[in-house]
Design a protein around this motif. Structure first.
Motif, PDB file in Angstrom:
ATOM      1  N   ILE A 195      -7.895 -57.683  12.215  1.00  0.00           N
ATOM      2  CA  ILE A 195      -7.495 -57.674  10.810  1.00  0.00           C
ATOM      3  C   ILE A 195      -5.998 -57.366  10.800  1.00  0.00           C
ATOM      4  O   ILE A 195      -5.571 -56.399  11.442  1.00  0.00           O
ATOM      5  CB  ILE A 195      -8.239 -56.545  10.032  1.00  0.00           C
ATOM      6  CG1 ILE A 195      -9.745 -56.778   9.984  1.00  0.00           C
ATOM      7  CG2 ILE A 195      -7.663 -56.364   8.640  1.00  0.00           C
ATOM      8  CD1 ILE A 195     -10.205 -57.816   8.996  1.00  0.00           C
ATOM      9  N   ALA A 218      -6.702 -62.432   9.424  1.00  0.00           N
ATOM     10  CA  ALA A 218      -7.872 -61.938  10.155  1.00  0.00           C
ATOM     11  C   ALA A 218      -8.286 -62.989  11.179  1.00  0.00           C
ATOM     12  O   ALA A 218      -8.003 -64.178  11.016  1.00  0.00           O
ATOM     13  CB  ALA A 218      -9.048 -61.676   9.198  1.00  0.00           C
ATOM     14  N   ALA A 260     -10.198 -61.103   5.724  1.00  0.00           N
ATOM     15  CA  ALA A 260      -8.733 -61.014   5.571  1.00  0.00           C
ATOM     16  C   ALA A 260      -8.397 -60.414   4.205  1.00  0.00           C
ATOM     17  O   ALA A 260      -7.488 -59.587   4.080  1.00  0.00           O
ATOM     18  CB  ALA A 260      -8.088 -62.390   5.722  1.00  0.00           C
TER      19      ALA A 260
END
Lengths: 141, 141, 141, 141
Positions: free
Chosen positions: D28, D33, D66
């Motif tokens: 992350i 991500a 994300a």
């Protein structure tokens, strides 16, 4: 992949084939292109921003010239799909800059993405992904 | 859902707010609209067909006026995404007709689909799906 | 266009080729198909709704079987793009029904749209448009 | 923009909220991500390739985590649209790696793109763009 058509060749082709377009091809690279669309009265809409269709047309052209740069001048290469997300309000007093990166150039299909900006401002105003169909050599005029 | 703006109201708004557009709103219905884009020199591209950006602009406008017809004239309603598939080569000598059907009109988001035709020919030349953001009443001028 | 594969033929093919799928083909028509995806624990996500990937997979399958129904069993027909809009929260206790209508079936490309519903509720929960590539006869095994 | 949820926090949330998923959050970052989806029998389809729905689900999850990494754990953040292009046949014996980059995180909407790969192979197998709706603080449980 090398480019098969230079910036000068692509510009010359566009001037002949698309005399209507106001957009300017700024750069052609391997699997890439940069296009500028000047912004004036015709490009604006209520709220003082650049109209969506101008962004779409610029994204579409950036894909087209990136593909022509990569495969050479094949005029009948045509858009089969375009997906665009509008992210931020473009500035009314700045040109639109479209930066295209091709993700795949196959024998019959090319796919690329386009980041669109108001010149000099780093955040995207829009992002597009498009697909072009490339005619087989037998189908070309 | 009833329409909140009539055909005459939408046409009058467009004439003032989008004086550049050549397209004509033919009909506004509940959750629906029909738009015509005349086809001439400016709309054509190599190969004798209507350019992709004309189809995109017509689809975008059909969505916009279908939404305005449904929610009333809210000028700052803006496109957030458009996805278009080009299906068949449009005729060079026929106008483009775009028929929009809204799939959802929520408080802040509207989604619709648009079938695009060359006038008088029954097969789609393109099909689009688009999303518009509707400003909250507090954010309207 | 007539269908080239019957409902029974398509079901038999799926049972062999996609033994993992839980979805059931309910109907195959000319340029169309209806698919049901049962909803249980595996399909739910936080908030008590059906997960997005279940809707995407069901839309993708509905396109696939509509195409196989139309052109016959050509297993290597593969998705080239899918665009989906999520419109309303699906019910947690109802199956997903996907109704596909093909917009074009060409020699190498097929395009269709899919309306997705929670069974028995008339508003769309999602709407998808997808493109499949059909292998040329020479490229088939 | 800093991340508001760490890798450990996001993983812990997923294990509780999405116990069905096989995918693993690998990283992350700020507005980014990386997610891995293991590939085995359940992920394959005829022709020895990874099924489209697995790629879609992995792209969708990469966007979701994300966004959670960027805004903190807001479970009711939901997908509003996903557009995916399938570019190359994924390897049957390699995991899928999805790398998401967010293009915009607004108050109510986030948009990002996802590049999908077969692990260890540099060409994209697919590319997705997705939009998530973020509930307003007042609408959160």
């Amino acid at each position: 992949m090398a480019t098969l058509a230079t910036l000068a060749t692509v510009r010359e082709f566009l001037a002949t084939a698309f005399p209507q377009t106001k957009a300017i091809v700024e750069d052609i690279g391997p699997m890439a292109a940069t296009v500028r669309h000047p912004v004036g009265f015709d490009e604006l809409r209520p709220g003082g921003t650049v109209s969506g269709p101008v962004l779409m047309a610029t994204a579409d052209l950036a894909l087209y010239v990136a593909i022509l740069g990569t495969i050479g001048i094949v005029p009948l290469t045509v858009t089969t799909s375009l997906n665009i997300n509008f992210l931020r309000k473009p500035a009314a007093d700045r040109d639109i800059i479209a930066v295209c990166t091709l993700l795949k150039v196959g024998k019959t299909l090319a796919v690329g993405e386009v980041a669109l900006f108001s010149e000099g401002i780093s955040h995207h105003v829009a992002h597009a992904v498009g697909t072009y169909s490339i005619p087989t050599p037998a189908a070309r005029p």
